[in-house]
Design a protein around this motif. Structure first.
Motif, mmCIF file in Angstrom:
data_model
loop_
_atom_site.group_PDB
_atom_site.id
_atom_site.type_symbol
_atom_site.label_atom_id
_atom_site.label_comp_id
_atom_site.label_asym_id
_atom_site.label_seq_id
_atom_site.Cartn_x
_atom_site.Cartn_y
_atom_site.Cartn_z
ATOM 1 N N LYS A 30 0.762 -1.408 0.101
ATOM 2 C CA LYS A 30 -0.003 0.149 -0.010
ATOM 3 C C LYS A 30 0.699 1.435 -0.018
ATOM 4 N N ASP A 31 1.926 1.104 0.401
ATOM 5 C CA ASP A 31 2.711 2.428 0.438
ATOM 6 C C ASP A 31 4.260 2.012 -0.065
ATOM 7 N N PRO A 32 4.806 3.250 -0.518
ATOM 8 C CA PRO A 32 6.094 3.217 -1.236
ATOM 9 C C PRO A 32 7.309 2.550 -0.526
ATOM 10 N N LEU A 33 7.167 2.557 0.868
ATOM 11 C CA LEU A 33 8.259 2.030 1.646
ATOM 12 C C LEU A 33 8.113 0.318 1.448
ATOM 13 N N GLY A 34 6.823 -0.247 1.560
ATOM 14 C CA GLY A 34 6.520 -1.558 1.439
ATOM 15 C C GLY A 34 6.880 -2.065 0.060
ATOM 16 N N ARG A 35 6.599 -1.347 -0.877
ATOM 17 C CA ARG A 35 6.978 -1.782 -2.226
ATOM 18 C C ARG A 35 8.425 -1.907 -2.608
ATOM 19 N N ARG A 36 9.338 -0.970 -1.768
ATOM 20 C CA ARG A 36 10.594 -0.878 -1.823
ATOM 21 C C ARG A 36 11.250 -2.201 -1.170
ATOM 22 N N ASP A 37 10.705 -2.211 0.056
ATOM 23 C CA ASP A 37 11.372 -3.412 0.952
ATOM 24 C C ASP A 37 10.928 -4.951 0.067
ATOM 25 N N ARG A 38 9.826 -4.826 -0.412
ATOM 26 C CA ARG A 38 9.603 -6.402 -1.187
ATOM 27 C C ARG A 38 10.568 -6.304 -2.354
ATOM 28 N N VAL A 39 10.842 -5.091 -2.976
ATOM 29 C CA VAL A 39 11.829 -5.387 -4.129
ATOM 30 C C VAL A 39 13.119 -5.755 -3.720
ATOM 31 N N MET A 40 13.690 -5.138 -2.632
ATOM 32 C CA MET A 40 14.774 -5.464 -1.919
ATOM 33 C C MET A 40 14.937 -7.115 -1.562
ATOM 34 N N VAL A 41 13.663 -7.546 -1.243
ATOM 35 C CA VAL A 41 13.918 -8.976 -0.724
ATOM 36 C C VAL A 41 13.729 -9.891 -1.889
ATOM 37 N N LEU A 42 13.252 -9.447 -3.107
ATOM 38 C CA LEU A 42 13.044 -10.096 -4.295
ATOM 39 C C LEU A 42 14.537 -10.248 -4.883
ATOM 40 N N ILE A 43 15.116 -9.262 -4.911
ATOM 41 C CA ILE A 43 16.702 -8.937 -5.567
ATOM 42 C C ILE A 43 17.528 -9.822 -4.670
ATOM 43 N N LEU A 44 17.577 -10.020 -3.140
ATOM 44 C CA LEU A 44 18.369 -10.726 -2.559
ATOM 45 C C LEU A 44 18.233 -12.280 -2.708
#
Length: 44
Positions: A30-44
């Motif tokens: 729902k928020d930009p920080l949550g989307r950022r966190d998800r992308v970082m987990v997917l990249i790792l």
């Protein structure tokens, strides 16, 4: 010459699929920080 330190090498641990899914589910989309966190987990 300085001698090398004698230390045991630790084995690299890996996450299971269930642990990765739990991390992804914890990220809110729902928020930009949550989307950022998800992308970082997917990249790792």
């Amino acid at each position: 010459m300085i001698p090398f330190r004698k230390a045991e090498k630790r084995q690299v641990g890996f996450l299971t699929k269930e642990e990765i899914d739990a991390l992804l589910d914890a990220c809110t989309m729902k928020d930009p920080l949550g989307r950022r966190d998800r992308v970082m987990v997917l990249i790792l």
